[in-house]
Write an enzyme that holds these catalytic residues in place. Sequence first.
Site, PDB file in Angstrom:
ATOM      1  N   TYR A 133      -7.592 -15.670   5.137  1.00 49.94           N
ATOM      2  CA  TYR A 133      -6.259 -15.130   5.387  1.00 49.94           C
ATOM      3  C   TYR A 133      -6.405 -14.126   6.534  1.00 49.94           C
ATOM      4  O   TYR A 133      -7.341 -13.318   6.526  1.00 49.94           O
ATOM      5  CB  TYR A 133      -5.717 -14.434   4.136  1.00 49.94           C
ATOM      6  CG  TYR A 133      -4.295 -13.932   4.274  1.00 49.94           C
ATOM      7  CD1 TYR A 133      -3.212 -14.781   4.063  1.00 49.94           C
ATOM      8  CD2 TYR A 133      -4.043 -12.600   4.614  1.00 49.94           C
ATOM      9  CE1 TYR A 133      -1.916 -14.316   4.192  1.00 49.94           C
ATOM     10  CE2 TYR A 133      -2.746 -12.125   4.745  1.00 49.94           C
ATOM     11  CZ  TYR A 133      -1.680 -12.988   4.531  1.00 49.94           C
ATOM     12  OH  TYR A 133      -0.403 -12.528   4.672  1.00 49.94           O
ATOM     13  N   HIS A 139      -8.436 -10.595   6.703  1.00 50.69           N
ATOM     14  CA  HIS A 139      -8.983 -10.303   5.375  1.00 50.69           C
ATOM     15  C   HIS A 139     -10.350 -10.935   5.128  1.00 50.69           C
ATOM     16  O   HIS A 139     -10.680 -11.292   3.993  1.00 50.69           O
ATOM     17  CB  HIS A 139      -7.984 -10.713   4.288  1.00 50.69           C
ATOM     18  CG  HIS A 139      -6.793  -9.801   4.226  1.00 50.69           C
ATOM     19  ND1 HIS A 139      -5.838  -9.777   5.211  1.00 50.69           N
ATOM     20  CD2 HIS A 139      -6.435  -8.854   3.318  1.00 50.69           C
ATOM     21  CE1 HIS A 139      -4.926  -8.855   4.896  1.00 50.69           C
ATOM     22  NE2 HIS A 139      -5.258  -8.286   3.769  1.00 50.69           N
ATOM     23  N   ASP A 145     -13.103  -9.244   5.727  1.00 47.99           N
ATOM     24  CA  ASP A 145     -14.048  -8.170   5.392  1.00 47.99           C
ATOM     25  C   ASP A 145     -13.601  -7.346   4.188  1.00 47.99           C
ATOM     26  O   ASP A 145     -14.167  -6.297   3.896  1.00 47.99           O
ATOM     27  CB  ASP A 145     -14.277  -7.263   6.605  1.00 47.99           C
ATOM     28  CG  ASP A 145     -12.998  -6.563   7.049  1.00 47.99           C
ATOM     29  OD1 ASP A 145     -11.905  -6.877   6.504  1.00 47.99           O
ATOM     30  OD2 ASP A 145     -13.071  -5.699   7.942  1.00 47.99           O
ATOM     31  N   HIS A 146     -12.567  -7.801   3.493  1.00 48.33           N
ATOM     32  CA  HIS A 146     -12.152  -7.167   2.238  1.00 48.33           C
ATOM     33  C   HIS A 146     -11.211  -8.112   1.506  1.00 48.33           C
ATOM     34  O   HIS A 146     -10.727  -9.080   2.091  1.00 48.33           O
ATOM     35  CB  HIS A 146     -11.455  -5.819   2.495  1.00 48.33           C
ATOM     36  CG  HIS A 146     -10.109  -5.923   3.155  1.00 48.33           C
ATOM     37  ND1 HIS A 146      -9.952  -6.084   4.513  1.00 48.33           N
ATOM     38  CD2 HIS A 146      -8.851  -5.903   2.638  1.00 48.33           C
ATOM     39  CE1 HIS A 146      -8.651  -6.138   4.816  1.00 48.33           C
ATOM     40  NE2 HIS A 146      -7.969  -6.029   3.693  1.00 48.33           N
ATOM     41  N   HIS A 172      -7.664  -7.988  -0.524  1.00 45.49           N
ATOM     42  CA  HIS A 172      -6.489  -7.180  -0.861  1.00 45.49           C
ATOM     43  C   HIS A 172      -5.918  -7.724  -2.165  1.00 45.49           C
ATOM     44  O   HIS A 172      -5.670  -8.918  -2.291  1.00 45.49           O
ATOM     45  CB  HIS A 172      -5.461  -7.286   0.281  1.00 45.49           C
ATOM     46  CG  HIS A 172      -4.097  -6.756  -0.080  1.00 45.49           C
ATOM     47  ND1 HIS A 172      -3.569  -5.599   0.458  1.00 45.49           N
ATOM     48  CD2 HIS A 172      -3.139  -7.237  -0.930  1.00 45.49           C
ATOM     49  CE1 HIS A 172      -2.355  -5.393  -0.042  1.00 45.49           C
ATOM     50  NE2 HIS A 172      -2.075  -6.364  -0.887  1.00 45.49           N
ATOM     51  N   HIS A 177       0.828  -1.212   0.000  1.00 43.16           N
ATOM     52  CA  HIS A 177       0.000   0.000   0.000  1.00 43.16           C
ATOM     53  C   HIS A 177       0.862   1.262   0.000  1.00 43.16           C
ATOM     54  O   HIS A 177       0.440   2.302  -0.498  1.00 43.16           O
ATOM     55  CB  HIS A 177      -0.928   0.028   1.224  1.00 43.16           C
ATOM     56  CG  HIS A 177      -2.119  -0.879   1.095  1.00 43.16           C
ATOM     57  ND1 HIS A 177      -3.225  -0.560   0.351  1.00 43.16           N
ATOM     58  CD2 HIS A 177      -2.351  -2.111   1.620  1.00 43.16           C
ATOM     59  CE1 HIS A 177      -4.111  -1.546   0.430  1.00 43.16           C
ATOM     60  NE2 HIS A 177      -3.604  -2.514   1.188  1.00 43.16           N
ATOM     61  N   ASP A 228      -7.579  -2.389  -1.471  1.00 38.17           N
ATOM     62  CA  ASP A 228      -8.492  -3.279  -0.753  1.00 38.17           C
ATOM     63  C   ASP A 228      -9.886  -3.018  -1.310  1.00 38.17           C
ATOM     64  O   ASP A 228     -10.303  -1.857  -1.425  1.00 38.17           O
ATOM     65  CB  ASP A 228      -8.474  -2.980   0.747  1.00 38.17           C
ATOM     66  CG  ASP A 228      -7.107  -3.243   1.374  1.00 38.17           C
ATOM     67  OD1 ASP A 228      -6.344  -4.055   0.810  1.00 38.17           O
ATOM     68  OD2 ASP A 228      -6.812  -2.634   2.417  1.00 38.17           O
TER      69      ASP A 228
HETATM   70 ZN    ZN Z   1      -4.500  -4.297   1.687  1.00 34.22          ZN
END
Ligand code: ZN
Length: 242
Positions: free
Chosen positions: A218, A221, A223-224, A226, A181, A188
């Site tokens: 993972y 992760h 709730d989104h 990446h 990022h 994301d």
């Molecule tokens: Zn991310």
Amino acid sequence: MSSLVAALVLAISSIALLGAAPANADACYTWDRTLRSGSSGSDVAELQERVAGWAGYGVNMAIDGSYGPQTTQAVKNFQAAYGLSADGVAGPNTFAQIHALQDADCSPLHFSWAEVDGGCGAGGYSGGSVSATTVRTNLLRSMWRAEALRHRMGDKPVRVTSGFRSQSCDRAVGGSGTGQHTYGRAIDIVPVNGNNTFCNMARTARYIGYGAIFGPGYPGHNDHVHVDIRSGRTWSAPSCGI
Ligand code: ZN
């Protein structure tokens, strides 16, 4: 036909020609030649940046200005996805389709600079692990892949919840401070209005040229999803069988 009428006809057709925007131009970028296997140059790189999300399963295409087999395949898949004749040669119809997907600020139609800049509410592109210029280049590449992802999922909308993060922002949200990022290479994403699933997004992302995919199962992760454009292949979404 009198010469006066002929001149008028000529003048009117010239105006008509001038009135129609050329299919291969917009406020962001103009291609002035057809590109095909063997072509090279910065115009090829501009094309690659916009079609890299179509290179195929697990192919993280190089943006190197050299029109090789991966570029040909990406252009073919892009053309097929948008109902064009899929010959792998980038001419006026292909450029027109790209322009139809491109805003004047060069961001793809369904994503914006505003949603991918400065995490933690700061805005801007400074304070990362590379220069602000490189951050913007990386973000643009991330957005074009996201546009491909969105179209491949049947144009189901996708929302970016985090894009570029300065190093201090990255640390503030629990990151290492030097992750993808902070280079502008990562976004994301989440479904909009529940009309998609995280697992469908993670599975589809394997076809879009993302080097890394982290999704459900993972750590951190669920709730989104990446996705980032690092080289190599680091995919993990155990709850989705990835
Ligand atoms: Zn991310």
